[in-house]
Design a protein around this motif. Structure first.
Motif, short mmCIF file in Angstrom:
data_model
loop_
_atom_site.label_atom_id
_atom_site.label_comp_id
_atom_site.label_asym_id
_atom_site.label_seq_id
_atom_site.Cartn_x
_atom_site.Cartn_y
_atom_site.Cartn_z
N THR A 378 -10.97 -65.51 -73.99
CA THR A 378 -12.13 -66.27 -74.46
C THR A 378 -11.67 -67.69 -74.75
O THR A 378 -10.71 -67.91 -75.49
N VAL A 379 -12.36 -68.66 -74.15
CA VAL A 379 -11.97 -70.07 -74.27
C VAL A 379 -13.14 -70.86 -74.85
O VAL A 379 -14.26 -70.78 -74.36
N LEU A 380 -12.86 -71.63 -75.91
CA LEU A 380 -13.86 -72.51 -76.53
C LEU A 380 -13.50 -73.95 -76.22
O LEU A 380 -12.36 -74.38 -76.43
N VAL A 381 -14.48 -74.72 -75.73
CA VAL A 381 -14.29 -76.14 -75.44
C VAL A 381 -15.26 -76.93 -76.30
O VAL A 381 -16.47 -76.73 -76.22
N THR A 382 -14.74 -77.81 -77.15
CA THR A 382 -15.61 -78.66 -77.96
C THR A 382 -15.91 -79.95 -77.20
O THR A 382 -15.15 -80.36 -76.32
N ALA A 383 -17.05 -80.59 -77.54
CA ALA A 383 -17.50 -81.79 -76.81
C ALA A 383 -17.44 -81.54 -75.31
O ALA A 383 -16.95 -82.36 -74.53
N ALA A 384 -17.99 -80.41 -74.90
CA ALA A 384 -17.78 -79.92 -73.54
C ALA A 384 -18.54 -80.68 -72.47
O ALA A 384 -18.22 -80.56 -71.29
N ALA A 385 -19.54 -81.45 -72.86
CA ALA A 385 -20.31 -82.19 -71.85
C ALA A 385 -19.67 -83.53 -71.51
O ALA A 385 -20.16 -84.25 -70.64
N GLY A 386 -18.58 -83.88 -72.19
CA GLY A 386 -17.89 -85.14 -71.91
C GLY A 386 -17.03 -85.05 -70.67
O GLY A 386 -17.01 -84.03 -69.97
N GLY A 387 -16.30 -86.12 -70.39
CA GLY A 387 -15.51 -86.20 -69.17
C GLY A 387 -14.48 -85.09 -69.05
O GLY A 387 -14.48 -84.32 -68.09
N ARG A 423 -21.57 -69.16 -72.98
CA ARG A 423 -22.31 -69.34 -74.23
C ARG A 423 -22.25 -70.80 -74.63
O ARG A 423 -21.19 -71.33 -74.97
N VAL A 424 -23.38 -71.49 -74.55
CA VAL A 424 -23.47 -72.88 -74.95
C VAL A 424 -24.01 -72.95 -76.37
O VAL A 424 -25.05 -72.34 -76.68
N ILE A 425 -23.32 -73.67 -77.25
CA ILE A 425 -23.77 -73.84 -78.64
C ILE A 425 -24.17 -75.30 -78.83
O ILE A 425 -23.31 -76.19 -78.86
N ASP A 426 -25.46 -75.55 -78.92
CA ASP A 426 -25.98 -76.89 -79.18
C ASP A 426 -26.00 -77.09 -80.69
O ASP A 426 -26.82 -76.51 -81.40
N TYR A 427 -25.07 -77.92 -81.20
CA TYR A 427 -24.96 -78.05 -82.65
C TYR A 427 -26.17 -78.72 -83.29
O TYR A 427 -26.36 -78.67 -84.51
N LYS A 428 -27.04 -79.30 -82.48
CA LYS A 428 -28.28 -79.86 -83.01
C LYS A 428 -29.35 -78.80 -83.22
O LYS A 428 -30.33 -79.02 -83.91
N ASP A 431 -25.97 -73.51 -85.72
CA ASP A 431 -24.78 -73.73 -86.53
C ASP A 431 -23.59 -73.11 -85.81
O ASP A 431 -23.56 -71.89 -85.56
N ILE A 432 -22.61 -73.92 -85.46
CA ILE A 432 -21.48 -73.44 -84.66
C ILE A 432 -20.71 -72.35 -85.39
O ILE A 432 -20.36 -71.31 -84.81
N LYS A 433 -20.45 -72.56 -86.67
CA LYS A 433 -19.69 -71.58 -87.45
C LYS A 433 -20.38 -70.23 -87.47
O LYS A 433 -19.74 -69.18 -87.29
N THR A 434 -21.68 -70.23 -87.67
CA THR A 434 -22.44 -68.97 -87.73
C THR A 434 -22.39 -68.24 -86.40
O THR A 434 -22.20 -67.01 -86.36
N VAL A 435 -22.57 -68.97 -85.30
CA VAL A 435 -22.56 -68.35 -83.97
C VAL A 435 -21.20 -67.73 -83.68
O VAL A 435 -21.11 -66.59 -83.21
N LEU A 436 -20.13 -68.46 -83.94
CA LEU A 436 -18.79 -67.94 -83.65
C LEU A 436 -18.47 -66.72 -84.49
O LEU A 436 -17.89 -65.74 -83.99
N LYS A 437 -18.85 -66.74 -85.76
CA LYS A 437 -18.54 -65.62 -86.64
C LYS A 437 -19.33 -64.37 -86.25
O LYS A 437 -18.81 -63.25 -86.29
N LYS A 438 -20.58 -64.56 -85.83
CA LYS A 438 -21.44 -63.43 -85.50
C LYS A 438 -21.15 -62.87 -84.11
O LYS A 438 -21.06 -61.65 -83.92
N GLU A 439 -21.00 -63.74 -83.12
CA GLU A 439 -20.89 -63.29 -81.74
C GLU A 439 -19.45 -63.09 -81.28
O GLU A 439 -19.21 -62.40 -80.29
#
Length: 549
Positions: A378-387, A423-428, A431-439
């Motif tokens: 499982t790989v998480l990428v933050t600011a994933a829409a950037g270059g 799984r895309v998490i739109d922080y707007k 809540d990123i923390k809630t999604v990661l902890k639950k899923e």
């Protein structure tokens, strides 16, 4: 159908069936037409159909698939005594049964190898790498093996004669063929590759980058003309460049365009590059992780693409007119004088190459070296829409991993879904923390982190046992008006000790020895034309609206 019914999946397909043409093409033979048509059907049409079936079976799989079409050196140069075979196929291949030692499921569609038609057919399918399917062609010369097909019972090697065999270095050892097959299967950078194997030259990819640059055209609707290397480029007496004259977060106020003389001749080890495209790199109030303030003024920019305009007398491996990329300070200029060791020859000076420099190389090298990325993680990428984020999510997906990505905004979320993010998490919106902890209660194996601050804390808490957190930047800490703001991370050692975790910093400059080979392995691009638009481009980059490079 039988294979899928038995094994349920297809990881590797080797299209290996073929025959030679029993009748001379230039002879008046009543059966000639029928025999050459059968040769085409077996040696070319069957490869096309089997490839199509394999692609259908491999699409949608989490684990990438590999197809090898067996070709022949007869597809790279003429074989006058059997032009039909040269047009469609080549020499017989057999000993690939050794590949069954792999844990992957293998499927052999017969025994043989391909040439002209199969070579170009395979190379035209390189774009399927984006869907996780790599298709390559293997083109060996002769080795000692007798044909056993009823339609051509004699030995092809005997038919061509001992003198011809001697001229090409004799029979190849079988281990060269096996080595080539394994290389095309295991090297994840190879897609649409043609590997020519001979006693004279060993293992060689064909065509060479220089040959390919003569005719290369892009896929899709955007038209690109072929590129020709020129022997001379007219040089001006002066050129424009951007310099930083003040340390400030405001790029427009901190920089200005100046005209400077072009200092010629260049030194023996240097190269003069005429820039055609520049790449935006974050300016950190005058510091790019240098550990101190630079002396003002200094040249702005770090990476660019253009044409080699002149070479020093001791530079032997680069030619004037060759497209090239550079990654060194001072790239925001019409001309750059750089050391030849910083020059990376590229097929064409295109926007795609620009995007692959720092962003693509950082993603690939960081995931492979600092992240030790494998499959089924499982790989998480933050600011994933950037270059660099866009490269990271695609590379992680192509490696067969489940990919999570964070971004801000519905448009960016849509883009990431189109790139295959699970799984895309739109922080707007979430809540990123809630999604990661639950899923993902067991945590994340690899995190590709570029935000810093609170996001770093959140990522560290979401890391799994044996997890690897790669720090490639911390944009939240150098975007404020006060510039670079270092942070403290209390309890870091205790956290990573408790779960055998790794936190690795990554800075591309320390991996310069891998730049060329990783650039060969490798968008959404918004273009700003001219040096006077660089400030506009930087402001757009910082606006939060940008996607890609």
């Amino acid at each position: 159908t039988q294979h899928l019914a038995t094994f349920g999946t297809l990881d590797i397909c080797i299209n290996n069936a073929g025959i030679a043409n029993p009748a001379r093409f230039d002879k008046d033979d009543s059966d000639g037409s029928r025999s050459w048509r059968r040769t085409i059907n077996v040696d070319l049409v069957a490869v096309v159909e089997c490839t199509q079936l394999a692609i259908k079976a491999m699409k949608g799989k989490q684990k990438p698939g590999v197809i090898i079409n067996m070709g022949s050196a007869a597809g790279l140069y003429p074989m006058s005594f059997d032009p039909i075979y040269s047009a469609a196929k080549g020499l017989l291949v057999c000993l690939l049964f050794l590949l069954i030692c792999s844990p992957l499921y293998l499927f052999f569609s017969g025994y043989s190898i391909s040439t002209g038609g199969v070579v170009l057919f395979t190379r035209s399918l390189a774009h399927l790498k984006r869907q996780g399917i790599r298709i390559n062609v293997l083109c060996p010369e002769f080795w000692f093996l007798h044909f056993c097909c009823a339609v051509y019972p004699t030995d092809l090697a005997e038919a061509i004669g001992a003198s011809f065999l001697q001229s090409i270095g004799g029979y190849m050892p079988m281990d060269m063929l096996i080595k080539g097959a394994f290389e095309l299967i295991t090297d994840e950078s190879k897609a649409g590759a043609c590997l020519w194997i001979s006693n004279r030259r060993g293992l060689e990819y064909w065509p060479t980058p220089m040959e390919q640059a003569k005719y290369l055209v892009g896929s899709g609707s955007r038209k690109r003309t072929s590129f020709k290397v020129t022997s001379t480029i007219e040089l001006p007496q002066s050129f424009e460049k951007i310099i930083v004259h003040a340390l400030s977060h405001n790029f427009r106020n901190a920089t200005r365009i100046v005209r400077t003389p072009l200092q010629l001749p260049i030194r023996p080890h240097q190269v003069l590059l005429k820039s055609s495209m520049l790449v935006l790199t974050q300016v950190i109030s005058g510091r790019y992780f240098t550990g101190g303030s630079p002396k003002l003024p200094f040249d702005a920019g770090f990476e660019g693409v253009g044409l080699i305009a002149a070479v020093g007398e001791s530079v032997k491996n680069l030619e004037v007119g060759t497209p090239a990329a550079v990654m060194t300070f001072g790239a925001y200029a019409e001309y750059m004088i750089v050391s030849s060791k910083h020059v990376l020859p590229v097929p064409r000076p295109d926007p795609e190459v620009v995007a692959m420099l720092t962003s693509g190389l950082t993603a690939l090298t960081a995931l492979e070296k600092a992240g030790q990325m494998k499959s089924d993680e499982t790989v998480l990428v933050t600011a994933a829409a950037g270059g660099t984020g866009q490269f990271a999510v695609q590379l992680a997906k192509l490696a067969g991993n489940k990919v999570i990505a964070t971004c801000g905004g519905s448009e960016k979320a849509k883009l990431l879904k189109e790139l295959g993010v699970d799984r895309v998490i739109d922080y707007k919106a979430e809540d990123i923390k809630t999604v990661l902890k639950k899923e993902f209660p067991k945590g994340v194996d690899i995190i590709y982190e570029s935000v810093g601050g609170k996001m770093f804390d959140l990522c560290l808490n979401a890391l799994a046992v044996y997890g690897r957190l790669i720090v490639i930047g911390m944009i939240s800490q150098y975007q404020g008006e006060k510039g670079w703001q270092p942070s403290n991370y209390p309890g870091l050692c205790e956290k990573i000790l408790a779960k055998s975790q790794t936190v690795a910093g990554f800075f591309l400059v320390q991996y310069s020895q891998l730049w060329k080979q990783n650039l060969d392995k490798l968008g959404l691009i918004r273009k700003f034309i001219g040096l006077n638009t660089v400030s506009d481009a930087v402001e757009y980059l910082h606006s939060g609206k940008s996607t890609g490079k």
